[in-house]
Design an enzyme around this catalytic site. Structure first.
Site, PDB file in Angstrom:
ATOM      1  CG  HIS A  24      -1.826   1.142   1.326  1.00  0.00           C
ATOM      2  ND1 HIS A  24      -2.259   1.668   2.522  1.00  0.00           N
ATOM      3  CD2 HIS A  24      -2.376   1.917   0.364  1.00  0.00           C
ATOM      4  CE1 HIS A  24      -3.025   2.713   2.290  1.00  0.00           C
ATOM      5  NE2 HIS A  24      -3.118   2.888   0.996  1.00  0.00           N
ATOM      6  CD  GLU A  35      -0.815   0.728   6.182  1.00  0.00           C
ATOM      7  OE1 GLU A  35      -1.247   0.537   7.304  1.00  0.00           O
ATOM      8  OE2 GLU A  35      -1.537   1.161   5.276  1.00  0.00           O
ATOM      9  CG  ASN A  65      -6.241   4.575   4.546  1.00  0.00           C
ATOM     10  OD1 ASN A  65      -5.833   5.727   4.638  1.00  0.00           O
ATOM     11  ND2 ASN A  65      -6.129   3.865   3.442  1.00  0.00           N
TER      12      ASN A  65
HETATM   13  N1  CAA Z   1       5.454  13.950  -7.792  1.00  0.00           N
HETATM   14  C1  CAA Z   1       6.695  14.452  -7.558  1.00  0.00           C
HETATM   15  N2  CAA Z   1       6.909  15.451  -6.698  1.00  0.00           N
HETATM   16  C2  CAA Z   1       5.844  15.994  -6.067  1.00  0.00           C
HETATM   17  C3  CAA Z   1       4.541  15.523  -6.283  1.00  0.00           C
HETATM   18  C4  CAA Z   1       4.364  14.466  -7.183  1.00  0.00           C
HETATM   19  N3  CAA Z   1       3.178  13.933  -7.437  1.00  0.00           N
HETATM   20  N4  CAA Z   1       3.707  16.240  -5.506  1.00  0.00           N
HETATM   21  C5  CAA Z   1       4.453  17.120  -4.833  1.00  0.00           C
HETATM   22  N5  CAA Z   1       5.751  16.984  -5.177  1.00  0.00           N
HETATM   23  C6  CAA Z   1       6.905  17.684  -4.640  1.00  0.00           C
HETATM   24  C7  CAA Z   1       6.952  19.116  -5.088  1.00  0.00           C
HETATM   25  O1  CAA Z   1       7.594  19.259  -6.329  1.00  0.00           O
HETATM   26  C8  CAA Z   1       7.762  19.758  -3.966  1.00  0.00           C
HETATM   27  O2  CAA Z   1       9.124  19.483  -4.140  1.00  0.00           O
HETATM   28  P1  CAA Z   1      10.250  20.471  -3.533  1.00  0.00           P
HETATM   29  O3  CAA Z   1       9.977  20.632  -2.062  1.00  0.00           O
HETATM   30  O4  CAA Z   1      11.515  19.764  -3.825  1.00  0.00           O
HETATM   31  O5  CAA Z   1      10.063  21.752  -4.307  1.00  0.00           O
HETATM   32  C9  CAA Z   1       7.313  18.978  -2.735  1.00  0.00           C
HETATM   33  O6  CAA Z   1       6.772  17.748  -3.222  1.00  0.00           O
HETATM   34  C10 CAA Z   1       6.273  19.714  -1.958  1.00  0.00           C
HETATM   35  O7  CAA Z   1       5.202  20.040  -2.833  1.00  0.00           O
HETATM   36  P2  CAA Z   1       4.535  21.479  -2.967  1.00  0.00           P
HETATM   37  O8  CAA Z   1       5.559  22.546  -2.707  1.00  0.00           O
HETATM   38  O9  CAA Z   1       3.786  21.511  -4.255  1.00  0.00           O
HETATM   39  O10 CAA Z   1       3.406  21.538  -1.896  1.00  0.00           O
HETATM   40  P3  CAA Z   1       3.420  21.206  -0.369  1.00  0.00           P
HETATM   41  O11 CAA Z   1       4.642  21.682   0.315  1.00  0.00           O
HETATM   42  O12 CAA Z   1       2.086  21.653   0.072  1.00  0.00           O
HETATM   43  O13 CAA Z   1       3.462  19.622  -0.298  1.00  0.00           O
HETATM   44  C11 CAA Z   1       2.370  17.536  -0.226  1.00  0.00           C
HETATM   45  C12 CAA Z   1       2.548  18.824  -0.989  1.00  0.00           C
HETATM   46  C13 CAA Z   1       3.684  16.747  -0.239  1.00  0.00           C
HETATM   47  C14 CAA Z   1       1.314  16.748  -0.946  1.00  0.00           C
HETATM   48  C15 CAA Z   1       2.005  17.876   1.269  1.00  0.00           C
HETATM   49  O14 CAA Z   1       0.944  18.783   1.287  1.00  0.00           O
HETATM   50  C16 CAA Z   1       1.639  16.672   2.072  1.00  0.00           C
HETATM   51  O15 CAA Z   1       2.487  15.942   2.557  1.00  0.00           O
HETATM   52  N6  CAA Z   1       0.321  16.453   2.237  1.00  0.00           N
HETATM   53  C17 CAA Z   1      -0.192  15.324   2.978  1.00  0.00           C
HETATM   54  C18 CAA Z   1      -0.218  14.133   2.082  1.00  0.00           C
HETATM   55  C19 CAA Z   1      -0.765  12.931   2.784  1.00  0.00           C
HETATM   56  O16 CAA Z   1      -1.166  12.934   3.928  1.00  0.00           O
HETATM   57  N7  CAA Z   1      -0.758  11.821   2.035  1.00  0.00           N
HETATM   58  C20 CAA Z   1      -1.301  10.594   2.523  1.00  0.00           C
HETATM   59  C21 CAA Z   1      -2.674  10.460   2.013  1.00  0.00           C
HETATM   60  S1  CAA Z   1      -3.407   8.996   2.644  1.00  0.00           S
HETATM   61  C22 CAA Z   1      -2.963   7.837   1.568  1.00  0.00           C
HETATM   62  O17 CAA Z   1      -2.342   8.022   0.561  1.00  0.00           O
HETATM   63  C23 CAA Z   1      -3.465   6.514   1.948  1.00  0.00           C
HETATM   64  C24 CAA Z   1      -4.737   6.118   1.335  1.00  0.00           C
HETATM   65  O18 CAA Z   1      -4.879   4.950   1.063  1.00  0.00           O
HETATM   66  C25 CAA Z   1      -5.871   7.035   1.176  1.00  0.00           C
END
Ligand code: CAA
Length: 291
Positions: free
Chosen positions: A140, A152, A190
């Protein structure tokens, strides 16, 4: 048999992120999706996300080009015969996943491992629907896959030791950190994260706070990188609802009851970022709260 070629079934936001990290780690990847347009779009998304990593100095442009050259679109399931590991990353719907396993199993080499990226459905039950329960496992990934360090790993009751060890080495070779979970509804991430998101929707539903104030509260008050409603839109409200339903039914406890407001948004087709509308409207320059 070591893992060299990986097949990914489902080219949505998880499938394309998984293909991205696997190709970057040097494996060859074939992507399949029921929609050809979606599969094509996945390639463009991967290219865009690799380019972000180049701009941030995380990888070189040579790495980007090499990774892209290792990704292909699967034209027919005949290509599955050469695949060592299949990762199913389709919609969070048990019937859809079972149908995929029934379709692909006849094409697979008997040694091929099948992994599901399910975020909540029983790995044991999905394994039982295949011709190789001992070679079936839950891997996961978290969204966005190229950024999140965690994977996971979930063993079904039937998962063999060899399958587990092979999968573990593979995931480690992607540079991810593994947390092993037992096969119970929602696993760990989750089971904990979605009730928090569901509670934030109840907090909105009961008028305790607005979309903006709830997200601000959790971003600045609990140092979450995104507010819970923003995160719900990011995950997809249909996926959030499916996970809550799995928790509610699988654990038979009313504390997991999906918030009626979440159900209403999903019924409206407001599924979050992917449909440009959820708790926020993403059609303009800046996201605007929809309540
Ligand atoms: N691919 C590559 N790089 C990415 C990317 C992607 N899809 N998305 C973001 N990035 C990179 C950006 O380029 C940026 O890089 P630098 O710091 O080197 O410039 C970095 O990640 C941070 O992105 P942003 O500056 O655009 O924006 P941010 O600081 O707000 O971060 C985020 C974005 C990483 C998504 C952050 O908001 C975050 O960690 N959010 C929480 C995400 C989370 O909780 N995920 C788990 C969801 S639950 C899950 O997935 C399980 C399920 O089954 C539902």
């Amino acid at each position: 048999m070591s893992i060299e070629r990986v097949g990914i079934i489902g080219a949505g936001q998880m499938g394309n992120g998984i293909a991205h990290v696997i190709a970057l780690a040097g494996y060859s990847v074939a992507i399949s999706d029921v929609s050809n347009d979606q599969a094509q779009a996945a390639l463009a998304t991967i290219d865009g996300n690799l380019a972000r990593q180049v701009s941030a100095g995380k990888i070189s442009d040579e790495d980007r080009r090499a990774a892209l050259s290792r990704i292909s679109l699967m034209n027919s399931y005949d290509e599955l015969a050469k695949i060592d590991l299949v990762i199913e990353a389709a919609a969070e719907d048990e019937d859809v996943k079972r149908k995929i396993f029934a379709e692909i199993c006849p094409y697979l080499n008997p040694e091929t491992v099948i992994a599901t990226n399910t975020s909540s459905i029983s790995v044991t039950r999905l394994a039982a629907s295949t011709d190789r329960p001992e070679k079936f496992i839950g891997i996961h990934f978290m969204n966005p896959v190229p950024v999140m360090d965690l994977v996971e790993m979930i063993r079904g009751i039937q998962t063999g030791d060899e399958t587990f060890e092979k999968s573990r080495s593979f995931v480690e070779s992607l540079g991810k950190t593994i947390a092993v979970a037992e096969d119970f509804p929602g696993f760990m991430v989750n089971r904990i994260l979605l009730p928090m998101i569901n509670e934030s929707i109840y907090t909105l539903y009961e008028g305790v706070g607005s979309v903006k104030s709830i997200d601000t509260a959790m971003r600045l008050g609990a140092r979450h990188p995104m507010g819970p409603l923003q995160l719900a839109d990011f995950i997809g409200l249909d996926t959030c609802l499916s996970i809550m339903q799995v928790l509610y039914e699988g654990l038979a406890d009313t504390k997991y009851r999906p918030c009626p407001l979440l159900v209403k948004y999903v019924e409206a087709g407001w599924l979050g970022r992917k449909t440009q509308r959820g708790f926020y409207d993403y059609r303009g320059d800046e996201p605007v709260p929809t309540r």
